[in-house]
Design a protein around this motif. Structure first.
Motif, PDB file in Angstrom:
ATOM      1  N   LEU A  46      45.820  34.903  36.144  1.00 41.97           N
ATOM      2  CA  LEU A  46      45.622  33.740  36.994  1.00 41.97           C
ATOM      3  C   LEU A  46      44.665  32.754  36.337  1.00 41.97           C
ATOM      4  CD1 LEU A  46      45.053  35.489  40.472  1.00 41.97           C
ATOM      5  CD2 LEU A  46      47.224  34.886  39.381  1.00 41.97           C
ATOM      6  N   ASP A  47      44.590  31.566  36.911  1.00 38.21           N
ATOM      7  CA  ASP A  47      43.592  30.596  36.480  1.00 38.21           C
ATOM      8  C   ASP A  47      42.206  30.972  37.008  1.00 38.21           C
ATOM      9  OD1 ASP A  47      45.507  29.088  35.164  1.00 38.21           O
ATOM     10  OD2 ASP A  47      45.914  27.824  36.907  1.00 38.21           O
ATOM     11  N   TRP A  48      42.162  31.802  38.036  1.00 41.33           N
ATOM     12  CA  TRP A  48      40.892  32.213  38.622  1.00 41.33           C
ATOM     13  C   TRP A  48      40.183  33.209  37.708  1.00 41.33           C
ATOM     14  CZ3 TRP A  48      43.210  33.668  44.056  1.00 41.33           C
ATOM     15  CH2 TRP A  48      43.665  32.501  44.684  1.00 41.33           C
ATOM     16  N   MET A  49      38.857  33.132  37.646  1.00 44.68           N
ATOM     17  CA  MET A  49      38.057  34.005  36.795  1.00 44.68           C
ATOM     18  C   MET A  49      37.267  35.003  37.643  1.00 44.68           C
ATOM     19  SD  MET A  49      38.626  33.075  33.664  1.00 44.68           S
ATOM     20  CE  MET A  49      39.264  31.665  32.744  1.00 44.68           C
ATOM     21  N   ASP A  50      37.063  36.193  37.074  1.00 45.18           N
ATOM     22  CA  ASP A  50      36.261  37.190  37.775  1.00 45.18           C
ATOM     23  C   ASP A  50      34.776  36.998  37.455  1.00 45.18           C
ATOM     24  OD1 ASP A  50      35.783  38.302  35.268  1.00 45.18           O
ATOM     25  OD2 ASP A  50      37.161  39.977  35.539  1.00 45.18           O
ATOM     26  N   LYS A  51      33.927  37.938  37.865  1.00 42.02           N
ATOM     27  CA  LYS A  51      32.484  37.775  37.759  1.00 42.02           C
ATOM     28  C   LYS A  51      31.974  37.779  36.327  1.00 42.02           C
ATOM     29  CE  LYS A  51      31.859  42.724  38.556  1.00 42.02           C
ATOM     30  NZ  LYS A  51      31.342  43.744  39.507  1.00 42.02           N
ATOM     31  N   VAL A  52      32.786  38.263  35.381  1.00 38.96           N
ATOM     32  CA  VAL A  52      32.374  38.233  33.969  1.00 38.96           C
ATOM     33  C   VAL A  52      33.249  37.275  33.166  1.00 38.96           C
ATOM     34  CG1 VAL A  52      31.311  40.517  33.973  1.00 38.96           C
ATOM     35  CG2 VAL A  52      33.760  40.303  33.485  1.00 38.96           C
ATOM     36  N   ALA A  53      33.841  36.300  33.861  1.00 40.54           N
ATOM     37  CA  ALA A  53      34.622  35.221  33.245  1.00 40.54           C
ATOM     38  C   ALA A  53      35.899  35.689  32.575  1.00 40.54           C
ATOM     39  CB  ALA A  53      33.759  34.431  32.260  1.00 40.54           C
ATOM     40  N   HIS A  54      36.452  36.820  33.020  1.00 38.96           N
ATOM     41  CA  HIS A  54      37.797  37.211  32.611  1.00 38.96           C
ATOM     42  C   HIS A  54      38.783  36.681  33.651  1.00 38.96           C
ATOM     43  CE1 HIS A  54      35.920  40.787  30.337  1.00 38.96           C
ATOM     44  NE2 HIS A  54      36.441  39.969  29.434  1.00 38.96           N
ATOM     45  N   GLU A 113      38.642  44.816  58.326  1.00 41.41           N
ATOM     46  CA  GLU A 113      37.525  44.452  57.456  1.00 41.41           C
ATOM     47  C   GLU A 113      37.825  43.220  56.600  1.00 41.41           C
ATOM     48  OE1 GLU A 113      38.703  47.448  57.849  1.00 41.41           O
ATOM     49  OE2 GLU A 113      37.032  48.512  58.798  1.00 41.41           O
ATOM     50  N   SER A 114      39.124  42.901  56.419  1.00 37.91           N
ATOM     51  CA  SER A 114      39.466  41.741  55.581  1.00 37.91           C
ATOM     52  C   SER A 114      40.643  40.976  56.190  1.00 37.91           C
ATOM     53  CB  SER A 114      39.833  42.207  54.166  1.00 37.91           C
ATOM     54  OG  SER A 114      40.931  43.121  54.220  1.00 37.91           O
ATOM     55  N   PRO A 115      40.502  40.535  57.448  1.00 36.51           N
ATOM     56  CA  PRO A 115      41.635  39.868  58.102  1.00 36.51           C
ATOM     57  C   PRO A 115      41.840  38.449  57.593  1.00 36.51           C
ATOM     58  CG  PRO A 115      39.733  39.776  59.522  1.00 36.51           C
ATOM     59  CD  PRO A 115      39.328  40.582  58.316  1.00 36.51           C
ATOM     60  N   PRO A 116      43.098  38.018  57.464  1.00 36.99           N
ATOM     61  CA  PRO A 116      43.350  36.626  57.100  1.00 36.99           C
ATOM     62  C   PRO A 116      43.133  35.697  58.284  1.00 36.99           C
ATOM     63  CG  PRO A 116      45.403  37.774  57.423  1.00 36.99           C
ATOM     64  CD  PRO A 116      44.323  38.805  57.550  1.00 36.99           C
ATOM     65  N   CYS A 117      43.311  36.213  59.479  1.00 40.04           N
ATOM     66  CA  CYS A 117      43.170  35.431  60.706  1.00 40.04           C
ATOM     67  C   CYS A 117      43.486  36.378  61.844  1.00 40.04           C
ATOM     68  CB  CYS A 117      44.137  34.241  60.735  1.00 40.04           C
ATOM     69  SG  CYS A 117      45.872  34.756  60.854  1.00 40.04           S
ATOM     70  N   ASP A 174      51.449  41.192  53.664  1.00 40.89           N
ATOM     71  CA  ASP A 174      50.072  41.069  53.187  1.00 40.89           C
ATOM     72  C   ASP A 174      50.067  40.309  51.872  1.00 40.89           C
ATOM     73  OD1 ASP A 174      47.332  41.350  53.022  1.00 40.89           O
ATOM     74  OD2 ASP A 174      47.326  43.538  53.037  1.00 40.89           O
ATOM     75  N   THR A 175      48.934  39.730  51.552  1.00 39.47           N
ATOM     76  CA  THR A 175      48.717  39.126  50.250  1.00 39.47           C
ATOM     77  C   THR A 175      47.235  39.182  49.917  1.00 39.47           C
ATOM     78  OG1 THR A 175      48.956  37.145  48.876  1.00 39.47           O
ATOM     79  CG2 THR A 175      48.471  36.796  51.202  1.00 39.47           C
ATOM     80  N   TYR A 176      46.953  39.387  48.630  1.00 41.79           N
ATOM     81  CA  TYR A 176      45.587  39.307  48.133  1.00 41.79           C
ATOM     82  C   TYR A 176      45.310  37.946  47.507  1.00 41.79           C
ATOM     83  CZ  TYR A 176      44.833  44.359  48.701  1.00 41.79           C
ATOM     84  OH  TYR A 176      44.664  45.624  49.208  1.00 41.79           O
ATOM     85  N   GLY A 183      37.218  37.665  45.262  1.00 41.79           N
ATOM     86  CA  GLY A 183      35.841  37.658  44.798  1.00 41.79           C
ATOM     87  C   GLY A 183      35.037  38.801  45.404  1.00 41.79           C
ATOM     88  N   ARG A 184      35.252  39.061  46.689  1.00 46.14           N
ATOM     89  CA  ARG A 184      34.548  40.157  47.345  1.00 46.14           C
ATOM     90  C   ARG A 184      34.955  41.506  46.751  1.00 46.14           C
ATOM     91  NH1 ARG A 184      35.605  38.790  52.180  1.00 46.14           N
ATOM     92  NH2 ARG A 184      37.271  40.215  52.773  1.00 46.14           N
ATOM     93  N   LEU A 185      36.230  41.683  46.504  1.00 51.81           N
ATOM     94  CA  LEU A 185      36.713  42.929  45.904  1.00 51.81           C
ATOM     95  C   LEU A 185      36.209  43.076  44.469  1.00 51.81           C
ATOM     96  CD1 LEU A 185      40.364  42.811  47.266  1.00 51.81           C
ATOM     97  CD2 LEU A 185      38.627  44.514  47.873  1.00 51.81           C
ATOM     98  N   ASP A 186      36.130  41.962  43.751  1.00 56.13           N
ATOM     99  CA  ASP A 186      35.635  42.006  42.378  1.00 56.13           C
ATOM    100  C   ASP A 186      34.161  42.409  42.342  1.00 56.13           C
ATOM    101  OD1 ASP A 186      35.659  41.556  39.553  1.00 56.13           O
ATOM    102  OD2 ASP A 186      34.745  39.595  39.893  1.00 56.13           O
ATOM    103  N   ARG A 187      33.371  41.880  43.258  1.00 52.60           N
ATOM    104  CA  ARG A 187      31.953  42.246  43.313  1.00 52.60           C
ATOM    105  C   ARG A 187      31.771  43.725  43.674  1.00 52.60           C
ATOM    106  NH1 ARG A 187      31.888  37.176  45.707  1.00 52.60           N
ATOM    107  NH2 ARG A 187      31.796  38.059  47.825  1.00 52.60           N
ATOM    108  N   ALA A 188      32.733  44.267  44.389  1.00 57.14           N
ATOM    109  CA  ALA A 188      32.682  45.687  44.748  1.00 57.14           C
ATOM    110  C   ALA A 188      33.314  46.566  43.678  1.00 57.14           C
ATOM    111  CB  ALA A 188      33.397  45.912  46.082  1.00 57.14           C
TER     112      ALA A 188
END
Length: 360
Positions: A46-54, A113-117, A174-176, A183-188
């Motif tokens: 993805l274009d999105w980066m994780d906490k260590v810029a991968h 714990e992680s509802p979209p709505c 479902d979708t992630y 980001g929350r899952l990456d920090r965990a």
């Protein structure tokens, strides 16, 4: 059998007569089965980066594959993730054909714990319009993540056997694809990356099953794809969010209850579909269950974990895997019966045993 020799509602064989599936490796059930059978992966950066810029690696459908959702209105209480889930669900529902009367939907949903709505406004939005008429009054939502779709199937079978409905729609979506969630899952340290090998690849999808009794399928001349021989639900006290020690008892007890209720004439499961996603916790859990329930399983049973191809589909994995098992048995390249199970982060466990009608 009743005293008059006729089947009661409780004796009814439950069958799946239609399937609708959308995943990152197939826009319908047949495409998904072909891709998984060939080992095709839907993973990409993805274009999105994780906490260590991968760059995050995920398995998401291209945006232009999803149907446009008209009339987006923030007053509906839906966020971007929820609207994406509407598109995924509509793609899968469009594969369910010829249903004219409104049917209740037993819906699997992400964990609380992680509802979209809120699930209720989403369900109301899905039903208007929907490719399949949905009876929202009698519909029910199960907010338990990976186990939710199979929990919904378990409940649907109980409703059908009690004679409270002639047919039901069982589904999950479902979708992630949500930057805050990822980001929350990456920090965990949950998402797989070069810096975290004990993680999973985020995915998305939707799966729907039209279920009814064998008697009703024959009356309506619906072709039977497979039977649902047994379902079971359970709970793991030592789940990911618990301080209780992990012993693997939840899934083992669920599988034991599932297979202990199987008709004696049916062969032992020769294929297992698992929701495990690459995290070590889930592999250890199945190891415990397989040892404790080994007398119920065929020693040479195939083991399938299709998240290797389409990522972790969260709540959608249960109906998606049932569809893979049903189509594979119907086409003759998968041995049956097939055990399908889903395990949620929060401890819920659910399983189903599906078979070809000819195996009864």
């Amino acid at each position: 059998m009743s005293e008059h020799g006729k089947n009661t509602a409780a004796d009814e064989v439950i069958v799946i007569v239609q399937i609708g599936v959308t995943t990152a490796v197939g826009l319908d059930g047949l495409q998904t089965c072909a891709s998984v059978r060939a080992g095709i992966s839907g993973f990409y950066e993805l274009d999105w980066m994780d906490k260590v810029a991968h760059p995050f690696v995920a398995a998401f459908l291209p945006d232009d594959c999803l149907p446009p959702i008209s009339g987006r209105d923030r007053s509906e209480g839906l966020d971007d993730r929820a609207y994406r889930m509407l598109g995924l669900a509509q793609m899968a529902l469009e594969q369910i054909q010829g249903v004219e009367e409104a049917v209740a939907l037993m819906l699997g949903w992400p964990e609380k714990e992680s509802p979209p709505c809120g699930a209720e406004p989403w369900l109301a939005r899905l039903s208007d319009p929907s490719p399949v008429p949905i009876d929202t009054v009698n519909s029910r939502v199960f907010e338990t993540g990976r186990a939710s779709g199979l929990t919904a199937l378990h409940h649907a079978c109980k409703v059908l056997r009690a004679g409270q409905a002639e047919a039901l729609l069982v589904g999950a979506v479902d979708t992630y694809k949500d930057l805050v969630l990822m980001g929350r899952l990456d920090r965990a340290a949950r998402i797989k990356s070069p810096a975290n090998l004990d993680g999973f690849i985020p995915g998305e999808g939707a799966g729907f099953l039209l279920v009814t009794s064998l008697r009703n399928a024959r009356v309506r001349q619906w072709p039977v794809i497979c039977t649902v021989e047994s379902t079971a639900v359970g709970f793991e006290e030592g789940h990911l969010f618990s301080e209780a020690p992990y012993r693997g008892e939840g899934l083992a007890a669920t599988v034991d209850a599932l297979l202990g209720a199987v008709p004696v004439h049916l062969d032992r499961p020769r294929c297992v579909f698992s929701s495990m996603n690459g995290e070590y916790y889930w592999a250890k859990e199945w190891g415990v269950a397989a040892v404790r329930c080994r007398d119920y399983l065929d020693p040479g049973a195939r083991f399938e974990h299709p998240a290797d191809c389409f990522g972790d589909m969260g709540a959608a994995c249960g109906p998606g895997m049932v569809a893979l098992a049903a189509i594979g048995m119907q086409k003759g390249y998968l041995p049956g019966p097939a055990l399908v199970y889903g395990a949620s982060d929060g401890g819920e466990r659910a399983a189903a045993l599906v078979a070809r009608l000819e195996e009864r």
